[in-house]
Each structure stands twice: as structure tokens, then as C-alpha cells.
Design a protein around this motif. Structure first.
Motif, PDB file in Angstrom:
ATOM      1  N   ILE A  37      25.191 -27.642   5.741  1.00  0.00           N
ATOM      2  CA  ILE A  37      26.307 -26.454   5.660  1.00  0.00           C
ATOM      3  C   ILE A  37      26.436 -25.797   7.009  1.00  0.00           C
ATOM      4  CG2 ILE A  37      26.751 -24.237   4.328  1.00  0.00           C
ATOM      5  CD1 ILE A  37      25.456 -25.546   1.905  1.00  0.00           C
ATOM      6  N   ALA A  38      25.018 -25.237   7.549  1.00  0.00           N
ATOM      7  CA  ALA A  38      25.304 -24.498   8.899  1.00  0.00           C
ATOM      8  C   ALA A  38      26.356 -25.397   9.828  1.00  0.00           C
ATOM      9  CB  ALA A  38      23.991 -24.031   9.250  1.00  0.00           C
ATOM     10  N   VAL A  39      25.821 -26.593  10.068  1.00  0.00           N
ATOM     11  CA  VAL A  39      26.364 -27.360  11.139  1.00  0.00           C
ATOM     12  C   VAL A  39      27.721 -27.502  10.835  1.00  0.00           C
ATOM     13  CG1 VAL A  39      26.533 -29.752  11.869  1.00  0.00           C
ATOM     14  CG2 VAL A  39      24.249 -28.656  11.849  1.00  0.00           C
ATOM     15  N   GLU A  40      27.956 -27.657   9.434  1.00  0.00           N
ATOM     16  CA  GLU A  40      29.741 -27.983   9.362  1.00  0.00           C
ATOM     17  C   GLU A  40      30.360 -26.613   9.469  1.00  0.00           C
ATOM     18  OE1 GLU A  40      31.246 -30.887   8.581  1.00  0.00           O
ATOM     19  OE2 GLU A  40      29.468 -31.687   9.426  1.00  0.00           O
ATOM     20  N   ALA A  42      29.490 -24.248  11.414  1.00  0.00           N
ATOM     21  CA  ALA A  42      29.824 -24.184  12.744  1.00  0.00           C
ATOM     22  C   ALA A  42      30.969 -24.748  13.420  1.00  0.00           C
ATOM     23  CB  ALA A  42      28.349 -24.444  13.536  1.00  0.00           C
ATOM     24  N   ARG A  43      31.323 -25.933  12.757  1.00  0.00           N
ATOM     25  CA  ARG A  43      32.465 -26.658  13.100  1.00  0.00           C
ATOM     26  C   ARG A  43      33.516 -26.105  12.696  1.00  0.00           C
ATOM     27  NH1 ARG A  43      29.497 -32.458  11.926  1.00  0.00           N
ATOM     28  NH2 ARG A  43      28.210 -32.368  14.063  1.00  0.00           N
ATOM     29  N   GLY A  44      33.576 -24.998  11.781  1.00  0.00           N
ATOM     30  CA  GLY A  44      34.848 -24.520  11.357  1.00  0.00           C
ATOM     31  C   GLY A  44      35.266 -24.839   9.788  1.00  0.00           C
ATOM     32  N   VAL A  45      34.467 -25.894   9.137  1.00  0.00           N
ATOM     33  CA  VAL A  45      34.584 -26.236   7.950  1.00  0.00           C
ATOM     34  C   VAL A  45      33.842 -25.147   6.886  1.00  0.00           C
ATOM     35  CG1 VAL A  45      34.177 -28.038   6.143  1.00  0.00           C
ATOM     36  CG2 VAL A  45      34.587 -28.479   8.497  1.00  0.00           C
ATOM     37  N   ASP A  46      34.573 -24.181   6.343  1.00  0.00           N
ATOM     38  CA  ASP A  46      34.278 -23.079   5.532  1.00  0.00           C
ATOM     39  C   ASP A  46      33.542 -23.492   4.338  1.00  0.00           C
ATOM     40  OD1 ASP A  46      33.887 -20.161   5.076  1.00  0.00           O
ATOM     41  OD2 ASP A  46      35.241 -20.395   3.409  1.00  0.00           O
ATOM     42  N   GLU A  47      33.815 -24.446   3.490  1.00  0.00           N
ATOM     43  CA  GLU A  47      33.212 -24.832   2.545  1.00  0.00           C
ATOM     44  C   GLU A  47      32.925 -26.430   2.483  1.00  0.00           C
ATOM     45  OE1 GLU A  47      35.859 -23.423  -0.721  1.00  0.00           O
ATOM     46  OE2 GLU A  47      34.987 -21.399  -0.570  1.00  0.00           O
ATOM     47  N   THR A  50      33.102 -29.048  -0.410  1.00  0.00           N
ATOM     48  CA  THR A  50      34.252 -29.515  -1.274  1.00  0.00           C
ATOM     49  C   THR A  50      34.589 -31.021  -0.646  1.00  0.00           C
ATOM     50  OG1 THR A  50      35.594 -28.362   0.431  1.00  0.00           O
ATOM     51  CG2 THR A  50      35.173 -27.343  -1.371  1.00  0.00           C
ATOM     52  N   ARG A  51      33.786 -31.365   0.489  1.00  0.00           N
ATOM     53  CA  ARG A  51      34.257 -32.643   1.123  1.00  0.00           C
ATOM     54  C   ARG A  51      33.411 -33.766   0.546  1.00  0.00           C
ATOM     55  NH1 ARG A  51      36.129 -31.631   7.038  1.00  0.00           N
ATOM     56  NH2 ARG A  51      37.532 -30.113   6.649  1.00  0.00           N
ATOM     57  N   PRO A  52      34.045 -34.952   0.251  1.00  0.00           N
ATOM     58  CA  PRO A  52      33.154 -36.134  -0.266  1.00  0.00           C
ATOM     59  C   PRO A  52      31.999 -36.576   0.566  1.00  0.00           C
ATOM     60  CG  PRO A  52      35.467 -36.311  -0.507  1.00  0.00           C
ATOM     61  CD  PRO A  52      35.501 -35.272   0.564  1.00  0.00           C
ATOM     62  N   SER A  53      32.031 -36.489   1.615  1.00  0.00           N
ATOM     63  CA  SER A  53      30.818 -36.826   2.664  1.00  0.00           C
ATOM     64  C   SER A  53      29.919 -35.949   2.526  1.00  0.00           C
ATOM     65  CB  SER A  53      31.589 -36.992   4.043  1.00  0.00           C
ATOM     66  OG  SER A  53      31.970 -35.578   4.605  1.00  0.00           O
ATOM     67  N   ALA A 132      25.408 -20.092   3.002  1.00  0.00           N
ATOM     68  CA  ALA A 132      25.301 -21.361   2.299  1.00  0.00           C
ATOM     69  C   ALA A 132      25.132 -21.450   1.100  1.00  0.00           C
ATOM     70  CB  ALA A 132      24.164 -21.916   2.984  1.00  0.00           C
ATOM     71  N   ARG A 133      24.707 -20.037   0.242  1.00  0.00           N
ATOM     72  CA  ARG A 133      24.501 -19.974  -1.048  1.00  0.00           C
ATOM     73  C   ARG A 133      25.545 -18.973  -1.655  1.00  0.00           C
ATOM     74  NH1 ARG A 133      20.035 -16.541  -1.380  1.00  0.00           N
ATOM     75  NH2 ARG A 133      18.798 -18.071  -0.402  1.00  0.00           N
ATOM     76  N   ARG A 134      26.742 -19.704  -2.344  1.00  0.00           N
ATOM     77  CA  ARG A 134      27.671 -18.945  -2.719  1.00  0.00           C
ATOM     78  C   ARG A 134      27.781 -19.205  -4.510  1.00  0.00           C
ATOM     79  NH1 ARG A 134      32.697 -20.049   1.443  1.00  0.00           N
ATOM     80  NH2 ARG A 134      31.324 -19.262   3.366  1.00  0.00           N
ATOM     81  N   ILE A 135      26.712 -18.799  -5.021  1.00  0.00           N
ATOM     82  CA  ILE A 135      26.787 -18.981  -6.622  1.00  0.00           C
ATOM     83  C   ILE A 135      26.261 -17.681  -7.292  1.00  0.00           C
ATOM     84  CG2 ILE A 135      24.163 -19.670  -6.330  1.00  0.00           C
ATOM     85  CD1 ILE A 135      24.576 -21.810  -8.389  1.00  0.00           C
ATOM     86  N   SER A 136      26.866 -17.214  -8.397  1.00  0.00           N
ATOM     87  CA  SER A 136      26.249 -15.997  -9.205  1.00  0.00           C
ATOM     88  C   SER A 136      25.087 -16.605  -9.634  1.00  0.00           C
ATOM     89  CB  SER A 136      27.443 -15.878 -10.289  1.00  0.00           C
ATOM     90  OG  SER A 136      27.442 -16.899 -11.285  1.00  0.00           O
ATOM     91  N   PHE A 137      24.258 -15.020 -10.155  1.00  0.00           N
ATOM     92  CA  PHE A 137      23.204 -15.430 -10.758  1.00  0.00           C
ATOM     93  C   PHE A 137      23.423 -16.347 -12.003  1.00  0.00           C
ATOM     94  CE2 PHE A 137      19.778 -13.898 -13.691  1.00  0.00           C
ATOM     95  CZ  PHE A 137      18.669 -14.358 -13.316  1.00  0.00           C
ATOM     96  N   GLU A 138      24.177 -15.995 -12.786  1.00  0.00           N
ATOM     97  CA  GLU A 138      24.550 -16.582 -14.206  1.00  0.00           C
ATOM     98  C   GLU A 138      24.729 -18.378 -13.804  1.00  0.00           C
ATOM     99  OE1 GLU A 138      26.161 -13.931 -13.313  1.00  0.00           O
ATOM    100  OE2 GLU A 138      25.005 -12.488 -14.292  1.00  0.00           O
ATOM    101  N   ASP A 139      25.425 -18.662 -13.025  1.00  0.00           N
ATOM    102  CA  ASP A 139      25.477 -19.975 -12.611  1.00  0.00           C
ATOM    103  C   ASP A 139      24.277 -20.672 -12.187  1.00  0.00           C
ATOM    104  OD1 ASP A 139      28.301 -20.305 -13.440  1.00  0.00           O
ATOM    105  OD2 ASP A 139      28.940 -19.926 -11.249  1.00  0.00           O
ATOM    106  N   SER A 140      23.510 -19.818 -11.139  1.00  0.00           N
ATOM    107  CA  SER A 140      22.379 -20.159 -10.762  1.00  0.00           C
ATOM    108  C   SER A 140      21.052 -20.645 -11.800  1.00  0.00           C
ATOM    109  CB  SER A 140      21.511 -19.186  -9.731  1.00  0.00           C
ATOM    110  OG  SER A 140      20.871 -18.233 -10.499  1.00  0.00           O
TER     111      SER A 140
END
Length: 182
Positions: A37-40, A42-47, A50-53, A132-140
Motif C-alpha cells: 500500500i505504501a509503495v503504491e 507513493a506512486r500516486g495510487v490512493d486506494e 481496488t486494483r486486481p493486481s 493503509a488502514r481505512r476500516i471502521s471498528f465495526e467492520d474490523s
């Protein structure tokens, strides 16, 4: 060398426990998804999730790290997550499980790469968001349950590491290690 997995919901304290184990001299391996996530990002990919790769990149990094030689030290190595966690993440995100992930799970179970006893780090009663962690407590909590079910489906035994002060959690892990053979 025995290889142990630390798993659980995001924000449960796995990385903190891993850092303490490293300070005690154990070999440790950081979580791959956070680095991907951090590498992507840094390349400008916010999420990037969401990408298959995304899952393929995690699996490739996990495998490279798992195959790296380990320097001398205590006869145990700890991994912050495993390919089983990547399977959970793929399911959670609604991505199909990629062939590379299926093959990796086949390899780690067939070759018994990791100990069957998995340290399941329980939630702390909250989940702090990060880039890198965009999840609610309930979802977690649902993510935690999905981890639990999936590990059991793949034949792993879960060792509970309950919410507690960090030294107690580390002791809960180290006290369960198999004694070293002479």
C-alpha cells in the motif's frame, strides 16, 4: 526454525508485538500489505486495494520474505500475517482469489511452512485509521471473524492473544513456543 504467524484484525497490535519480539532477539517479518500500500500510494495510487493486481503483489512479497535466509538467533521466526490473511483480504475486498495465492496457500500447507498454531491477536476495542488502514471498528470486528473462520478452514489452530498490556501479550506468545531441541 519454527515459523509462527501473528494475525488478527487491523489495528489489534500485531506490529507492536512483533517489534517487541524482535527486541527480544527473535527473527521477524513485517506485514506485506502495508508495504504494498505504501509503495503504491507513493506512486500516486490512493486506494491500491481496488486494483486486481493488489493481492498478487502481496503474495509475491510474502513469498520473497518467507524464502529469505534467517540469521542466527532463537529458533523461532514471527510473521506479521501470511498468505491466509491475503486470502481473507481478497474475499473481504470482493476480488477473486488469484491463482498465485491459491498456489501459495497450497505450498505453505503442503510443506508445513508455518506452524499450525497461529497467534490470533484480538482487537483492542477500537481501530485507529491510517493511510493503509481505512476500516471502521465495526467492520474490523467482522474482518476479525472472517480471519478466524478462514484460518480454521485451512486447518490452523488459533491461540488467543487477548487484549492486554503489551508485555502481557508478548509473554502470552513466548510462553507458548515449543522448547528448542537439544
Amino acid at each position: 526454525m519454527k515459523r509462527y504467524i501473528l494475525t488478527g484484525t487491523p489495528g489489534s497490535g500485531k506490529t507492536t508485538i512483533l517489534r517487541r519480539l524482535a527486541a527480544l532477539g527473535y527473527a521477524t517479518v513485517d506485514e506485506a500489505a502495508t508495504e504494498v500500500i505504501a509503495v503504491e500510494q507513493a506512486r500516486g495510487v490512493d486506494e491500491p486495494w481496488t486494483r486486481p493486481s493488489f493481492i498478487d503483489k502481496i503474495v509475491a512479497l510474502q513469498r520473497r520474505r518467507q524464502l529469505q535466509p534467517v540469521t542466527a538467533g532463537p529458533p523461532a521466526q514471527f510473521f506479521d500475517r501470511s498468505p491466509v490473511c491475503a486470502h481473507v483480504l481478497s474475499t473481504w475486498l470482493g476480488h477473486p482469489v488469484p491463482p498465485a495465492l491459491s498456489a501459495e496457500i497450497e505450498r505453505i500447507t503442503r510443506d508445513e511452512v508455518y506452524d499450525r498454531d497461529v497467534f490470533f491477536v484480538r482487537n483492542l476495542g477500537f481501530c485507529e485509521p491510517t493511510e493503509a488502514r481505512r476500516i471502521s471498528f465495526e467492520d474490523s470486528l467482522e474482518f476479525e471473524r472472517l480471519h478466524e473462520r478462514t484460518y480454521q478452514e485451512f486447518g490452523f489452530r488459533l491461540i488467543d492473544v487477548p487484549a492486554a498490556p503489551v508485555p502481557e501479550r508478548v509473554a502470552a506468545v513466548t510462553s507458548r513456543l515449543a522448547p528448542a531441541e537439544p
